[in-house]
Design a protein around this motif. Sequence first.
Motif, PDB file in Angstrom:
ATOM      1  N   LEU A   1       0.837  -1.200   0.000  1.00  0.00           N
ATOM      2  CA  LEU A   1       0.000   0.000   0.000  1.00  0.00           C
ATOM      3  C   LEU A   1       0.872   1.250   0.000  1.00  0.00           C
ATOM      4  O   LEU A   1       1.992   1.240   0.539  1.00  0.00           O
ATOM      5  CB  LEU A   1      -0.877   0.015   1.257  1.00  0.00           C
ATOM      6  CG  LEU A   1      -2.072  -0.914   1.261  1.00  0.00           C
ATOM      7  CD1 LEU A   1      -2.727  -0.902   2.638  1.00  0.00           C
ATOM      8  CD2 LEU A   1      -3.088  -0.512   0.232  1.00  0.00           C
ATOM      9  N   PRO A   2       0.380   2.337  -0.581  1.00  0.00           N
ATOM     10  CA  PRO A   2       1.125   3.588  -0.489  1.00  0.00           C
ATOM     11  C   PRO A   2       1.251   4.029   0.973  1.00  0.00           C
ATOM     12  O   PRO A   2       0.401   3.716   1.806  1.00  0.00           O
ATOM     13  CB  PRO A   2       0.269   4.572  -1.282  1.00  0.00           C
ATOM     14  CG  PRO A   2      -0.648   3.755  -2.101  1.00  0.00           C
ATOM     15  CD  PRO A   2      -0.803   2.460  -1.406  1.00  0.00           C
ATOM     16  N   LYS A   3       2.291   4.764   1.298  1.00  0.00           N
ATOM     17  CA  LYS A   3       2.549   5.132   2.689  1.00  0.00           C
ATOM     18  C   LYS A   3       1.460   6.021   3.270  1.00  0.00           C
ATOM     19  O   LYS A   3       1.196   5.957   4.463  1.00  0.00           O
ATOM     20  CB  LYS A   3       3.907   5.818   2.790  1.00  0.00           C
ATOM     21  CG  LYS A   3       5.042   4.848   2.563  1.00  0.00           C
ATOM     22  CD  LYS A   3       6.359   5.486   2.813  1.00  0.00           C
ATOM     23  CE  LYS A   3       7.427   4.418   2.607  1.00  0.00           C
ATOM     24  NZ  LYS A   3       8.758   4.923   2.811  1.00  0.00           N
TER      25      LYS A   3
ATOM     26  N   TYR B   1      -0.199   8.271  11.487  1.00  0.00           N
ATOM     27  CA  TYR B   1      -0.425   8.707  12.861  1.00  0.00           C
ATOM     28  C   TYR B   1       0.861   8.878  13.677  1.00  0.00           C
ATOM     29  O   TYR B   1       0.842   9.495  14.726  1.00  0.00           O
ATOM     30  CB  TYR B   1      -1.346   7.704  13.581  1.00  0.00           C
ATOM     31  CG  TYR B   1      -2.677   7.581  12.874  1.00  0.00           C
ATOM     32  CD1 TYR B   1      -3.518   8.686  12.741  1.00  0.00           C
ATOM     33  CD2 TYR B   1      -3.092   6.386  12.341  1.00  0.00           C
ATOM     34  CE1 TYR B   1      -4.725   8.582  12.094  1.00  0.00           C
ATOM     35  CE2 TYR B   1      -4.303   6.261  11.694  1.00  0.00           C
ATOM     36  CZ  TYR B   1      -5.120   7.364  11.576  1.00  0.00           C
ATOM     37  OH  TYR B   1      -6.322   7.265  10.933  1.00  0.00           O
ATOM     38  N   ASN B   2       1.955   8.365  13.197  1.00  0.00           N
ATOM     39  CA  ASN B   2       3.216   8.470  13.940  1.00  0.00           C
ATOM     40  C   ASN B   2       4.178   9.418  13.243  1.00  0.00           C
ATOM     41  O   ASN B   2       5.331   9.101  12.983  1.00  0.00           O
ATOM     42  CB  ASN B   2       3.860   7.094  14.101  1.00  0.00           C
ATOM     43  CG  ASN B   2       3.041   6.188  14.957  1.00  0.00           C
ATOM     44  OD1 ASN B   2       2.335   6.655  15.827  1.00  0.00           O
ATOM     45  ND2 ASN B   2       3.116   4.893  14.725  1.00  0.00           N
ATOM     46  N   LYS B   3       3.727  10.590  12.942  1.00  0.00           N
ATOM     47  CA  LYS B   3       4.578  11.585  12.297  1.00  0.00           C
ATOM     48  C   LYS B   3       5.448  12.252  13.345  1.00  0.00           C
ATOM     49  O   LYS B   3       5.001  12.578  14.436  1.00  0.00           O
ATOM     50  CB  LYS B   3       3.747  12.631  11.581  1.00  0.00           C
ATOM     51  CG  LYS B   3       2.967  12.068  10.420  1.00  0.00           C
ATOM     52  CD  LYS B   3       2.200  13.132   9.712  1.00  0.00           C
ATOM     53  CE  LYS B   3       1.412  12.528   8.579  1.00  0.00           C
ATOM     54  NZ  LYS B   3       0.620  13.517   7.892  1.00  0.00           N
TER      55      LYS B   3
END
Length: 167
Positions: free
Chosen positions: A154-156, A164-166
């Motif tokens: 899947l695309p990131k 959610y973990n930026k």
Amino acid sequence: MPFMKGKAPIRRTLKYLEAGKIVFRDRVKIFTVNYNVRGDHHQGAREFVFWFLPQIQYKNPSVQINTFKNMTPSPFLRCYLDNGEDVLIDIDSKSKEEVHDHLRRVMCKSDAQLAAEQTAEEKKDNPANFGFGCEKHCMCEIPGQVPCPTIVPLPKHMRGKYMYNKE
């Protein structure tokens, strides 16, 4: 509620209409009931029309149903078939249950045939159906859907750990 007024409003409920057991064979095109509004030997026919005719109309939408009142000395049912023949059923001095059972035995589909038709109707091949027993085993096999992540990653931006973990 206005539809619950009148004589025996239970006849107007969907649950009552669906509970009908008379489903005519495909050959039956017209069904007629002949009876009088007075007379003891017409009582079963009157009650049959009152209680079972709405169910018959609901279960057999392609059959034309007619009632003829005060035109005959003895009550009877007549079924006109698609090849031009007609079947005459005498219901003189019979109760509504006897008329119902006799009509069901003579002109209706059997329980096994109804069950087979119901399963055939449920099994309609819909391209949106997938899973065990269908043509497609996974939703990714349907055109226009996202492919399986095991085959194509899947695309990131569609993955939760990147969204959610930026930092």
